[in-house]
Design an enzyme around this catalytic site. Structure first.
Site, mmCIF file in Angstrom:
data_model
loop_
_atom_site.group_PDB
_atom_site.id
_atom_site.type_symbol
_atom_site.label_atom_id
_atom_site.label_comp_id
_atom_site.label_asym_id
_atom_site.label_seq_id
_atom_site.Cartn_x
_atom_site.Cartn_y
_atom_site.Cartn_z
ATOM 1 C CG LEU A 62 -1.920 -1.160 1.313
ATOM 2 C CD1 LEU A 62 -2.717 -1.075 2.603
ATOM 3 C CD2 LEU A 62 -2.843 -1.198 0.115
ATOM 4 C CE LYS A 64 8.140 -0.602 -2.098
ATOM 5 N NZ LYS A 64 9.150 -0.868 -3.144
ATOM 6 N N GLY A 65 7.931 3.756 3.060
ATOM 7 C CA GLY A 65 8.498 4.867 3.809
ATOM 8 C C GLY A 65 9.964 4.637 4.084
ATOM 9 C CB THR A 66 12.413 6.664 5.953
ATOM 10 O OG1 THR A 66 12.078 7.816 5.187
ATOM 11 C CG2 THR A 66 13.913 6.633 6.193
ATOM 12 C CE1 TYR A 67 13.461 6.007 9.912
ATOM 13 C CE2 TYR A 67 11.338 6.487 10.893
ATOM 14 C CZ TYR A 67 12.639 6.851 10.624
ATOM 15 O OH TYR A 67 13.122 8.049 11.061
ATOM 16 N N GLY A 68 10.242 1.334 6.400
ATOM 17 C CA GLY A 68 9.613 0.081 6.031
ATOM 18 C C GLY A 68 8.494 0.290 5.045
ATOM 19 C CB VAL A 70 1.714 0.107 4.775
ATOM 20 C CG1 VAL A 70 0.330 -0.358 5.190
ATOM 21 C CG2 VAL A 70 2.278 1.046 5.818
ATOM 22 C CE LYS A 85 3.965 2.886 10.186
ATOM 23 N NZ LYS A 85 3.388 4.124 10.739
ATOM 24 C CG ASP A 179 0.695 15.573 9.499
ATOM 25 O OD1 ASP A 179 0.620 16.599 8.791
ATOM 26 O OD2 ASP A 179 1.309 14.547 9.143
#
Length: 658
Positions: A62, A64-68, A70, A85, A179
């Protein structure tokens, strides 16, 4: 999916967490208001090896991010669809990021609301943290609006009521989100709201101030961008105003092409109201008040007549305003505020015209919905500077969230993200660390720039394309927490920082001329955008004037002897134009036509008490304006027997409010 969260079956003890007595409360202090007893929200915590593939069938990614990343998954035993996640600990280089990840887990585990994403289970070992959470199948609200371009007022009210309900629940339990944006609001199968991403959230207290300058620039409040301490809920109220504006008009209220213009717009509350008015414009203006003390609270928003129009009950169970009147009277009061606001704005424009060099400052007209940045995508100041004495540090104002980042700095977290509550004797993970963020943002110092920013709305040579522009690229999901860096943060490294994301409209091309130069257009009475425009006046507020006799010559026999194709191309003449050759017999060309009053003067607020003066034929509006007058906001008063008494009552309430 909607309703109380369900705790998943699995090995290990179940740990029930909640705001009262939770580990987060022991660290950060008591909540802002007494918490009412509610159904416990069970979250399984596992601290041992566990093979998730035996319990869940992993599917597509679903986000992606810096740490992993979803992933979507299905539980093998129950068939329930979830979002998983995974966070890799080896990619977390800063301990503060881990603090905020754990805080997000604690807060989301403590909240139990039908319009907030639920956490089912948390797995943790020495290498990873895996969070099993609720899955919202319809995706982000941003994508929903992108596909439909514009929502109806009924659908907008449906979404906004659910958002307000969730935010009110958070504030009542002492949690501020900080946020709120379209990307962090998801939709389930039934198109119900699910607020996600509590990575920037924190507990607040009414007598304490927060000094974490975080959030997304397009949704940031004036106190955030200017680095002023704040209590917390007022930041969410501002973001709700931006959200409601975007839901209604399909554009962003603050849309500067660079961070200086964006800061100036936000700091002065300077946004453009589209020509098609909405009944919610008064509520939007209330939520976008620059002064946080005058800004609408979440209780004010939840009890506003527009939010509850057509519903039997209010959004929340909070106390309504005393002696609240009917929605009709509220609309009259709201109209009165809008009228006085427009008059003050017109006077400010006239004052700005007299100032030299006023036309050189251009306020870019926002016409598109932009993808917002994560908090840590904001340009940041370098932290390897020479240490300063404590006296100098205390004399500087804290920096805001829009800061420049040096090219050599590529840390994954934001110094503006570091949390601090202005109170002594706090534990170390939540202590104040505002000493790391002290560089102030230069604000425009010229008063002419602030007062005349709106003078050249119609003079811009190139305008961004209206609507919602979306670029198909891989990006982070709304499930992902804000500390994680997105892919487009490198766009903010230059001196002229572009705040807008990948969906923003391109900046004006310098080769096409400056923004204050007038575009080349043939003079005459030409219809433009289905309305008559003189280039300097809002077409919606201008009554079409009678053409001159010279302009009424037959199209086939122009006065200058040039053929029609050269003198006036057919492409610039609308088919439904009043000046088309088929409509000349409809024009009224009496030479001694008596002067008629404009519609605005006929039904102005000052003349409401002397309605009998408008019964003479001289002052009656022209026939072609009767339908427009009947469709205006004053049509609400036509069914009432005594208009004068209602208006007097509205004036009394307005005087008390002022």
């Amino acid at each position: 999916m909607e309703g109380a969260a369900v705790s998943a079956a699995g090995d290990g003890p179940a740990v029930e967490t909640g705001l009262p007595g939770s580990p987060l409360e022991a660290v950060a202090g008591a909540t802002a208001a007494p918490v009412e007893p509610r159904k416990p929200h069970g979250v399984k915590r596992h601290h041992h090896k566990h093979n998730l593939k035996h319990r869940y069938e992993l599917q597509e990614t679903l986000g992606k991010g810096t740490y992993g990343k979803v992933k979507r998954a299905t539980e093998r035993f129950s068939g329930r669809v979830v979002a998983i996640k995974s966070i890799r600990k080896d990619k977390i280089k800063d301990e503060l990021d881990m603090v905020h990840i754990r805080r997000e887990i604690e807060i989301m585990s403590s909240l139990n609301h039908p319009h907030i994403i639920s956490i089912y289970e948390v797995f943790e070992n020495k290498d990873k943290i895996v969070i099993i959470m609720e899955y919202a199948s319809k995706g982000e609200l941003y994508d929903y609006i992108s596909e439909r371009r514009r929502l109806s007022e009924r659908e907008t009210r449906h979404f906004f009521r659910q958002i307000v309900s969730a935010v009110h629940y958070c504030h009542k339990n002492g949690v501020v989100h900080r946020d709120l944006k379209l990307e962090n609001i998801l939709l389930d199968d039934n198109c119900n709201i699910k607020i996600a991403d509590f990575g920037l959230s924190n507990l607040y207290q009414k007598d304490k101030f927060l000094q974490t300058f975080c959030g997304s620039p397009l949704y940031a409040s004036p106190e955030i961008v200017n680095g002023r301490p704040y209590r917390g809920p007022e930041v969410d109220s501002w973001a709700l105003g931006v959200l409601l504006y975007t839901l209604i008009y399909g554009t962003m209220p603050f849309d500067g092409f660079d961070h200086k213009n964006l800061i100036r717009q936000i700091s002065s509350g300077e946004y453009r109201e589209p020509t098609q008015p909405s009944d919610a414009r008064g509520l939007i203006r209330w939520m976008l008040m620059v002064n946080p003390d005058r800004r609408a609270t979440i209780e004010d928003i939840a009890n506003h007549w527009w939010v509850n129009w057509g519903y039997k009950s209010s959004v929340c169970d909070c106390d309504a305003l005393p002696d609240s009147e009917s929605p009709l009277l509220a609309r009259i009061i709201d109209w009165h505020h809008r009228s006085t606001g427009l008059q003050a704005e017109a006077e400010a424009k006239m004052k700005g015209l007299a100032k030299p060099g006023a036309s050189e400052v251009v306020l870019e007209r926002q016409r598109s919905l932009k993808k917002s940045k994560k908090e840590n995508d904001f340009p940041q100041s370098g932290q390897d500077s020479v240490p300063e004495s404590p006296s100098k540090l205390s004399s500087k104002r804290p920096k805001g969230i829009l800061k420049k980042r040096s090219n050599s700095e590529h840390r994954s977290h934001s110094t503006g993200f570091i949390e601090g509550i202005v109170s002594p004797a706090l534990p170390s993970p939540f202590k104040m660390e505002q000493d790391l963020c002290r560089t102030a943002i230069p604000l425009p110092s010229s008063p002419e720039a602030d007062m005349s920013g709106k003078l050249s709305l119609k003079q811009s040579a190139t305008m961004p394309k209206k609507g919602i522009l979306k670029k198909t690229q891989q990006r982070e999901s709304g499930y992902y927490s804000s500390p994680e860096r997105s892919e487009s943060s490198e766009l903010l490294d230059s001196n002229d920082v572009v705040i807008s994301g990948g969906l923003s409209s391109p900046p004006p091309d310098p080769a096409r001329g400056t923004s204050h130069s007038l575009s080349c257009r043939r003079k005459g009475i030409l219809k433009h955008s289905s309305r008559y425009s003189d280039g300097g006046t809002d077409p919606a507020l201008t009554r079409p004037e009678m053409p001159t006799l010279e302009s009424l010559s037959p199209p086939g026999v122009p006065s200058d002897g040039i053929s029609r194709s050269y003198s006036r191309p057919s492409s610039i003449i609308s088919d439904d134009s009043v000046l088309s050759s088929d409509s000349f017999d409809l024009l009224e060309l009496q030479e001694n036509r008596p002067a008629r009053q404009r519609i605005r003067s006929c039904v102005s607020a000052e003349n409401f008490l002397q309605l009998q003066d408008f019964e003479t034929p001289h002052n009656r509006p022209r026939p072609q304006y009767l339908k427009r007058l009947a469709d205006s906001s004053f049509s609400l008063l036509t069914d009432m027997d005594d208009v004068t008494q209602v208006y007097k009552k509205a004036l009394e309430i307005c005087s008390k409010l002022n």
